[in-house]
Enzyme design. Structure first.
Site, PDB file in Angstrom:
ATOM      1  N   ASP A 123       0.848  -1.189   0.000  1.00 25.31           N
ATOM      2  CA  ASP A 123       0.000   0.000   0.000  1.00 25.31           C
ATOM      3  C   ASP A 123       0.885   1.241   0.000  1.00 25.31           C
ATOM      4  O   ASP A 123       1.826   1.347   0.799  1.00 25.31           O
ATOM      5  CB  ASP A 123      -0.908  -0.012   1.233  1.00 25.31           C
ATOM      6  CG  ASP A 123      -2.067   0.958   1.086  1.00 25.31           C
ATOM      7  OD1 ASP A 123      -2.527   1.180  -0.054  1.00 25.31           O
ATOM      8  OD2 ASP A 123      -2.519   1.499   2.108  1.00 25.31           O
ATOM      9  N   HIS A 130      -3.413  14.151   0.919  1.00 28.45           N
ATOM     10  CA  HIS A 130      -3.583  13.289   2.097  1.00 28.45           C
ATOM     11  C   HIS A 130      -2.335  13.335   2.975  1.00 28.45           C
ATOM     12  O   HIS A 130      -2.437  13.509   4.202  1.00 28.45           O
ATOM     13  CB  HIS A 130      -3.861  11.859   1.653  1.00 28.45           C
ATOM     14  CG  HIS A 130      -3.876  10.871   2.775  1.00 28.45           C
ATOM     15  ND1 HIS A 130      -4.823  10.876   3.780  1.00 28.45           N
ATOM     16  CD2 HIS A 130      -3.030   9.837   3.072  1.00 28.45           C
ATOM     17  CE1 HIS A 130      -4.585   9.898   4.627  1.00 28.45           C
ATOM     18  NE2 HIS A 130      -3.500   9.246   4.231  1.00 28.45           N
ATOM     19  N   GLU A 201      -9.980   4.157   4.248  1.00 30.03           N
ATOM     20  CA  GLU A 201      -9.150   4.872   3.291  1.00 30.03           C
ATOM     21  C   GLU A 201      -9.648   4.520   1.892  1.00 30.03           C
ATOM     22  O   GLU A 201      -9.592   3.359   1.481  1.00 30.03           O
ATOM     23  CB  GLU A 201      -7.670   4.520   3.441  1.00 30.03           C
ATOM     24  CG  GLU A 201      -7.065   5.068   4.717  1.00 30.03           C
ATOM     25  CD  GLU A 201      -5.549   4.953   4.770  1.00 30.03           C
ATOM     26  OE1 GLU A 201      -4.939   5.625   5.617  1.00 30.03           O
ATOM     27  OE2 GLU A 201      -4.969   4.193   3.960  1.00 30.03           O
ATOM     28  N   GLU A 203      -9.303   4.153  -1.783  1.00 31.17           N
ATOM     29  CA  GLU A 203      -8.137   3.977  -2.641  1.00 31.17           C
ATOM     30  C   GLU A 203      -8.527   3.278  -3.944  1.00 31.17           C
ATOM     31  O   GLU A 203      -9.637   2.760  -4.094  1.00 31.17           O
ATOM     32  CB  GLU A 203      -7.077   3.121  -1.941  1.00 31.17           C
ATOM     33  CG  GLU A 203      -6.657   3.623  -0.573  1.00 31.17           C
ATOM     34  CD  GLU A 203      -5.455   2.873  -0.025  1.00 31.17           C
ATOM     35  OE1 GLU A 203      -4.729   2.221  -0.820  1.00 31.17           O
ATOM     36  OE2 GLU A 203      -5.231   2.931   1.193  1.00 31.17           O
ATOM     37  N   ASP A 235      -8.783   0.508   2.486  1.00 31.16           N
ATOM     38  CA  ASP A 235      -7.753   0.098   3.444  1.00 31.16           C
ATOM     39  C   ASP A 235      -8.232   0.502   4.842  1.00 31.16           C
ATOM     40  O   ASP A 235      -7.907   1.571   5.348  1.00 31.16           O
ATOM     41  CB  ASP A 235      -6.428   0.777   3.095  1.00 31.16           C
ATOM     42  CG  ASP A 235      -5.324   0.419   4.057  1.00 31.16           C
ATOM     43  OD1 ASP A 235      -5.350  -0.696   4.602  1.00 31.16           O
ATOM     44  OD2 ASP A 235      -4.426   1.254   4.264  1.00 31.16           O
ATOM     45  N   ARG A 239      -6.728   3.838  13.701  1.00 27.26           N
ATOM     46  CA  ARG A 239      -5.777   4.943  13.857  1.00 27.26           C
ATOM     47  C   ARG A 239      -5.105   4.962  15.220  1.00 27.26           C
ATOM     48  O   ARG A 239      -3.928   5.368  15.325  1.00 27.26           O
ATOM     49  CB  ARG A 239      -6.496   6.276  13.618  1.00 27.26           C
ATOM     50  CG  ARG A 239      -7.103   6.422  12.244  1.00 27.26           C
ATOM     51  CD  ARG A 239      -6.076   6.339  11.138  1.00 27.26           C
ATOM     52  NE  ARG A 239      -6.683   6.634   9.833  1.00 27.26           N
ATOM     53  CZ  ARG A 239      -6.049   6.532   8.677  1.00 27.26           C
ATOM     54  NH1 ARG A 239      -4.777   6.149   8.660  1.00 27.26           N
ATOM     55  NH2 ARG A 239      -6.659   6.805   7.546  1.00 27.26           N
ATOM     56  N   GLN A 242      -2.517   2.191  15.157  1.00 23.53           N
ATOM     57  CA  GLN A 242      -1.472   2.612  14.222  1.00 23.53           C
ATOM     58  C   GLN A 242      -0.572   3.682  14.844  1.00 23.53           C
ATOM     59  O   GLN A 242       0.654   3.647  14.688  1.00 23.53           O
ATOM     60  CB  GLN A 242      -2.119   3.150  12.947  1.00 23.53           C
ATOM     61  CG  GLN A 242      -1.126   3.617  11.892  1.00 23.53           C
ATOM     62  CD  GLN A 242      -1.833   4.219  10.667  1.00 23.53           C
ATOM     63  OE1 GLN A 242      -3.061   4.186  10.568  1.00 23.53           O
ATOM     64  NE2 GLN A 242      -1.065   4.752   9.743  1.00 23.53           N
ATOM     65  N   LYS A 255      -3.398  -1.877  10.349  1.00 26.59           N
ATOM     66  CA  LYS A 255      -3.819  -2.007   8.957  1.00 26.59           C
ATOM     67  C   LYS A 255      -4.144  -3.447   8.563  1.00 26.59           C
ATOM     68  O   LYS A 255      -4.910  -3.667   7.622  1.00 26.59           O
ATOM     69  CB  LYS A 255      -2.696  -1.515   8.036  1.00 26.59           C
ATOM     70  CG  LYS A 255      -2.333  -0.046   8.201  1.00 26.59           C
ATOM     71  CD  LYS A 255      -3.312   0.829   7.454  1.00 26.59           C
ATOM     72  CE  LYS A 255      -2.799   2.247   7.333  1.00 26.59           C
ATOM     73  NZ  LYS A 255      -3.684   3.078   6.504  1.00 26.59           N
ATOM     74  N   THR A 259      -8.576  -5.555   4.449  1.00 22.86           N
ATOM     75  CA  THR A 259      -8.544  -4.660   3.294  1.00 22.86           C
ATOM     76  C   THR A 259      -9.592  -5.178   2.317  1.00 22.86           C
ATOM     77  O   THR A 259      -9.549  -6.345   1.931  1.00 22.86           O
ATOM     78  CB  THR A 259      -7.159  -4.666   2.612  1.00 22.86           C
ATOM     79  OG1 THR A 259      -6.166  -4.249   3.555  1.00 22.86           O
ATOM     80  CG2 THR A 259      -7.148  -3.732   1.404  1.00 22.86           C
ATOM     81  N   GLU A 361      -9.198  12.623   8.108  1.00 17.61           N
ATOM     82  CA  GLU A 361      -9.095  13.963   7.522  1.00 17.61           C
ATOM     83  C   GLU A 361     -10.412  14.721   7.602  1.00 17.61           C
ATOM     84  O   GLU A 361     -10.433  15.924   7.884  1.00 17.61           O
ATOM     85  CB  GLU A 361      -8.654  13.862   6.065  1.00 17.61           C
ATOM     86  CG  GLU A 361      -7.263  13.309   5.871  1.00 17.61           C
ATOM     87  CD  GLU A 361      -7.016  12.964   4.413  1.00 17.61           C
ATOM     88  OE1 GLU A 361      -6.538  13.848   3.687  1.00 17.61           O
ATOM     89  OE2 GLU A 361      -7.334  11.827   4.003  1.00 17.61           O
TER      90      GLU A 361
END
Length: 413
Positions: A123, A130, A201, A203, A235, A239, A242, A255, A259, A361
């Site tokens: 990834d 971002h 996420e 993607e 993904d 947080r 992480q 993560k 996925t 975000e």
């Protein structure tokens, strides 16, 4: 890189839809009591390629009587191109209806499976918007981008065994989460429990067809020779897990729990009208092995849907690093790629708030809630369902709809 417009399909409901013959994505399906096999989507119908290829005595018919796309993907561009031309003819020529119609089934009558056996999963972190947003949140007193970011596509190696097909539920992960520290000012201390900052996420994923040999490099100009197609990709990210684990080696358990990818793989040929120029890589200039000639970005629109409401519309055309550069960087040290290898673009985010492809975000780290169904939200709650939708310009003049990616959050176990 556009191609002449193709005729519409005779399949009812396909003409002018996001799944007309200018798209023709591949997937793997099954029905009760039957073995999985390869299909093409046309409108809201699934075309069983194993049946029609055998009936039409196509030389490569055995590639479609498989539980995965891997053998077909490994066959290479000549077979991909000839198959696409053959299927297009079947679905646009009225004289082929008697052959084809018995092999069609409504999409809602079949079960879509993981379309290919995933090899390695990498990834990336290819959106400047971002990466800058994350940098501003977590390093407010420093430059938002780290010194290497505009010199190479930053990435991490993920866990292929937890890549799942769209529609698979996602169990809230547990792990170590950092506390705010002791009351006497001591160092932060970890606690164990369910993630409280579960995120998405939005993607794109790119799928390797033709492998490369160990010790060889794949040039940016060879991207289309090795890359079979594109999938939608979510993904999922914890947080809080992480944030505690990623120093000094990067993401791991935050993560690796899931996925999600779409059940349909859009072949590169369907994106011929979607190629666009990159935003610009002249300050600083990239090294020679990362140079690209001509349009190398993709004009793909993404929608992030949370519990039925669109909360963001990230534009893939704003991505800094192209898929060809990501593949070239993956192999520049001599690492090989295999059929079924998957690499994600990293979160797709644009310059505006409503173009951010993660809840991290959108809520600015949980400090600026956004509204869904009249209620303030930050991170994912149990029972939430997230769907990622994708569209791109089609070679027929309209827009194609890439495979959706949906997942629902279940409570921690």
């Amino acid at each position: 890189m556009s191609t002449p417009a193709t005729p519409s399909s005779w399949v009812e409901g396909a003409a002018g839809s996001g799944f007309d013959v200018d798209h023709l994505p591949y997937g793997v399906f099954a029905r009760s009591g039957e073995r999985p096999r390869v299909a093409v989507r046309i409108g809201d119908q699934v075309l069983d390629l194993s049946v029609v290829a055998a009936a039409d005595m196509v030389d490569t018919h055995e590639l479609f009587d498989q539980p995965t796309l891997n053998p077909f993907m490994a066959a290479g561009p000549a077979v991909w191109d000839s198959t696409r031309a053959w299927v297009t003819g079947l679905l646009t020529d009225q004289t082929e209806r008697d052959l084809v119609e018995p092999a069609l089934a409504p999409l809602d009558s079949v079960t879509m499976l993981l379309p290919f056996t995933v090899g390695d999963y990498v990834d990336f972190y290819a959106s400047e918007h971002h990466a800058s947003n994350v940098g501003r949140m977590f390093r407010p007193d420093a430059e938002p981008l780290l010194p290497n970011w505009k010199h190479l596509p930053v990435g991490y190696h993920g866990r292929s065994g937890t890549v799942v097909v769209s529609g698979t539920d996602v169990v809230r992960p547990c792990g170590q989460r950092v506390s705010t520290g002791s009351t006497d000012g001591g160092a932060p201390q970890p606690t164990y429990g369910p993630s409280q900052r579960l995120d998405i996420e939005a993607e794109l994923g790119f799928v390797v067809g033709v492998p490369s040999a160990m010790g060889e490099r794949v040039a940016t100009s060879d991207f289309a020779r090795h890359t079979f197609g594109v999938v939608g990709l979510n993904d999922w990210s914890a947080r809080d897990i992480q944030a505690w684990e990623y120093v000094p080696l990067g993401p791991f358990l935050g993560k690796s729990f899931a996925t999600s990818i779409s059940a349909w793989v859009t072949p590169l040929a369907a994106l011929d009208a979607a190629w666009t120029e990159l935003p610009g890589q002249d300050d600083p200039e990239v090294l020679d092995y990362l140079r690209v000639d001509g349009p190398a970005g993709l004009d793909i629109e993404v929608e992030v849907v949370l519990d039925g409401e669109v909360v963001a519309r990230p534009p893939y055309r704003t991505m800094y690093w192209s898929p060809a550069q990501m593949l070239a960087h993956t192999t520049v040290n001599g690492a090989s790629v295999r059929t079924g290898d998957l690499w994600g673009s990293g979160t797709v985010s644009g310059p505006e708030r409503d173009q951010r492809g993660s809840l991290l975000e959108l809520s600015w780290g949980g400090k600026e809630p956004f509204t869904v169904a009249g209620r303030e939200r930050t991170f994912l709650e149990d029972g939430d369902e997230v769907t990622l939708r994708y569209t791109a310009p089609g070679t027929g003049g309209g827009r194609i709809s890439l495979g959706e990616v949906t997942g629902r959050i279940l409570p921690a176990r």
